[in-house]
Design a protein around this motif. Structure first.
Motif, PDB file in Angstrom:
ATOM      1  N   ASP A  13       0.926  -1.232   0.083  1.00 42.88           N
ATOM      2  CA  ASP A  13       0.052  -0.043  -0.016  1.00 42.88           C
ATOM      3  C   ASP A  13       0.929   1.101  -0.082  1.00 42.88           C
ATOM      4  O   ASP A  13       0.427   2.274  -0.446  1.00 42.88           O
ATOM      5  N   LEU A  14       2.312   1.252   0.675  1.00 41.18           N
ATOM      6  CA  LEU A  14       3.019   2.314   0.246  1.00 41.18           C
ATOM      7  C   LEU A  14       3.549   2.757  -1.028  1.00 41.18           C
ATOM      8  O   LEU A  14       3.708   3.805  -1.025  1.00 41.18           O
ATOM      9  N   LEU A  15       3.302   1.758  -1.790  1.00 40.60           N
ATOM     10  CA  LEU A  15       3.827   2.200  -3.256  1.00 40.60           C
ATOM     11  C   LEU A  15       2.978   3.247  -3.898  1.00 40.60           C
ATOM     12  O   LEU A  15       3.332   3.882  -4.736  1.00 40.60           O
ATOM     13  N   ASN A  16       1.690   3.410  -3.372  1.00 36.74           N
ATOM     14  CA  ASN A  16       0.907   4.188  -3.932  1.00 36.74           C
ATOM     15  C   ASN A  16       0.945   5.742  -3.349  1.00 36.74           C
ATOM     16  O   ASN A  16       0.440   6.872  -3.723  1.00 36.74           O
ATOM     17  N   GLU A  17       1.941   5.841  -2.247  1.00 33.31           N
ATOM     18  CA  GLU A  17       2.126   7.279  -1.751  1.00 33.31           C
ATOM     19  C   GLU A  17       2.915   7.972  -2.593  1.00 33.31           C
ATOM     20  O   GLU A  17       4.114   7.629  -3.274  1.00 33.31           O
ATOM     21  N   GLU A  19       5.388  10.188  -1.802  1.00 30.15           N
ATOM     22  CA  GLU A  19       6.678  10.389  -1.668  1.00 30.15           C
ATOM     23  C   GLU A  19       7.289   8.928  -2.117  1.00 30.15           C
ATOM     24  O   GLU A  19       8.818   8.962  -2.464  1.00 30.15           O
ATOM     25  N   VAL A  20       6.727   7.837  -1.892  1.00 32.05           N
ATOM     26  CA  VAL A  20       7.354   6.489  -2.452  1.00 32.05           C
ATOM     27  C   VAL A  20       7.390   6.440  -4.026  1.00 32.05           C
ATOM     28  O   VAL A  20       8.735   6.059  -4.321  1.00 32.05           O
ATOM     29  N   GLU A  21       6.396   6.894  -4.493  1.00 33.44           N
ATOM     30  CA  GLU A  21       6.651   6.924  -6.085  1.00 33.44           C
ATOM     31  C   GLU A  21       7.814   8.067  -6.527  1.00 33.44           C
ATOM     32  O   GLU A  21       8.474   7.538  -7.316  1.00 33.44           O
ATOM     33  N   GLU A  22       8.015   9.008  -5.725  1.00 33.96           N
ATOM     34  CA  GLU A  22       8.937  10.037  -6.099  1.00 33.96           C
ATOM     35  C   GLU A  22      10.321   9.483  -5.940  1.00 33.96           C
ATOM     36  O   GLU A  22      11.192   9.325  -6.818  1.00 33.96           O
ATOM     37  N   LEU A  23      10.508   8.522  -4.529  1.00 30.61           N
ATOM     38  CA  LEU A  23      11.688   7.941  -4.261  1.00 30.61           C
ATOM     39  C   LEU A  23      12.119   6.995  -5.499  1.00 30.61           C
ATOM     40  O   LEU A  23      13.129   6.646  -5.879  1.00 30.61           O
ATOM     41  N   LEU A  24      11.032   6.345  -5.946  1.00 29.27           N
ATOM     42  CA  LEU A  24      11.222   5.162  -6.905  1.00 29.27           C
ATOM     43  C   LEU A  24      11.521   5.564  -8.184  1.00 29.27           C
ATOM     44  O   LEU A  24      12.503   5.115  -8.945  1.00 29.27           O
ATOM     45  N   GLU A  25      11.013   6.820  -8.617  1.00 27.95           N
ATOM     46  CA  GLU A  25      11.433   7.493  -9.745  1.00 27.95           C
ATOM     47  C   GLU A  25      13.068   7.910  -9.602  1.00 27.95           C
ATOM     48  O   GLU A  25      13.580   8.032 -10.693  1.00 27.95           O
ATOM     49  N   TYR A  26      13.316   8.308  -8.543  1.00 28.09           N
ATOM     50  CA  TYR A  26      14.579   8.836  -8.241  1.00 28.09           C
ATOM     51  C   TYR A  26      15.603   7.559  -8.476  1.00 28.09           C
ATOM     52  O   TYR A  26      16.763   7.700  -8.893  1.00 28.09           O
ATOM     53  N   CYS A  27      15.376   6.470  -7.837  1.00 31.09           N
ATOM     54  CA  CYS A  27      16.075   5.330  -7.884  1.00 31.09           C
ATOM     55  C   CYS A  27      16.271   4.865  -9.401  1.00 31.09           C
ATOM     56  O   CYS A  27      17.361   4.436  -9.775  1.00 31.09           O
ATOM     57  N   GLU A  28      15.342   4.937 -10.185  1.00 33.93           N
ATOM     58  CA  GLU A  28      15.518   4.720 -11.588  1.00 33.93           C
ATOM     59  C   GLU A  28      16.456   5.471 -12.342  1.00 33.93           C
ATOM     60  O   GLU A  28      17.264   5.176 -12.978  1.00 33.93           O
ATOM     61  N   ARG A  29      16.220   6.987 -11.929  1.00 36.88           N
ATOM     62  CA  ARG A  29      17.310   7.995 -12.610  1.00 36.88           C
ATOM     63  C   ARG A  29      18.491   7.557 -12.355  1.00 36.88           C
ATOM     64  O   ARG A  29      19.528   7.660 -12.918  1.00 36.88           O
ATOM     65  N   LEU A  30      18.879   7.375 -10.933  1.00 36.30           N
ATOM     66  CA  LEU A  30      20.069   6.792 -10.717  1.00 36.30           C
ATOM     67  C   LEU A  30      20.677   5.735 -11.134  1.00 36.30           C
ATOM     68  O   LEU A  30      21.987   5.608 -11.479  1.00 36.30           O
ATOM     69  N   GLU A  31      20.061   4.701 -11.382  1.00 35.77           N
ATOM     70  CA  GLU A  31      20.248   3.530 -12.039  1.00 35.77           C
ATOM     71  C   GLU A  31      20.632   3.822 -13.554  1.00 35.77           C
ATOM     72  O   GLU A  31      21.633   3.063 -14.050  1.00 35.77           O
ATOM     73  N   ASP A  32      19.847   4.453 -14.108  1.00 36.20           N
ATOM     74  CA  ASP A  32      20.121   4.963 -15.586  1.00 36.20           C
ATOM     75  C   ASP A  32      21.634   5.591 -15.372  1.00 36.20           C
ATOM     76  O   ASP A  32      22.547   5.534 -16.439  1.00 36.20           O
TER      77      ASP A  32
END
Length: 102
Positions: A13-17, A19-32
């Motif tokens: 359920d936290l995945l819909n928050e 802040e969590v969505e923003e954090l996951l997008e940030y992680c993706e950018r860092l991985e790229d």
């Protein structure tokens, strides 16, 4: 290494928050960025050579430490012939993999 989504396995359920969505997008950018950096690094012979020299220095430091422990505590002496052979194999392998001609 954990997949970033595995961290939220027990709290989906936290995945819909937002802040969590923003954090996951940030992680993706860092991985790229990391993938891009690795690509640049492998195409830059100077960085490859610097990395190789750092690894050689680490190996030399480890051998010096083994020698000091041998002298101080009577531990088994370093196997210099094997160390030299491993060092040569490492350098030649790195050069071959990265098309560096000595």
């Amino acid at each position: 290494m954990k997949n970033k989504l595995d961290i939220f396995k027990k709290a989906q359920d936290l995945l819909n928050e937002p802040e969590v969505e923003e954090l996951l997008e940030y992680c993706e950018r860092l991985e790229d960025e990391l993938v891009d950096f690795k690509f640049e690094k492998t195409n830059n012979k100077e960085l490859i050579l610097l990395d190789m020299i750092r690894e050689v220095i680490k190996g030399c430091n480890a051998m010096e430490k083994e020698q000091l422990e041998h002298e101080r505590f009577g531990y088994e002496a370093p196997n210099y012939a094997e160390a030299i052979s491993n060092l040569k194999s490492f350098i030649l392998g790195m050069c071959k993999d990265n098309k560096i001609y000595l």
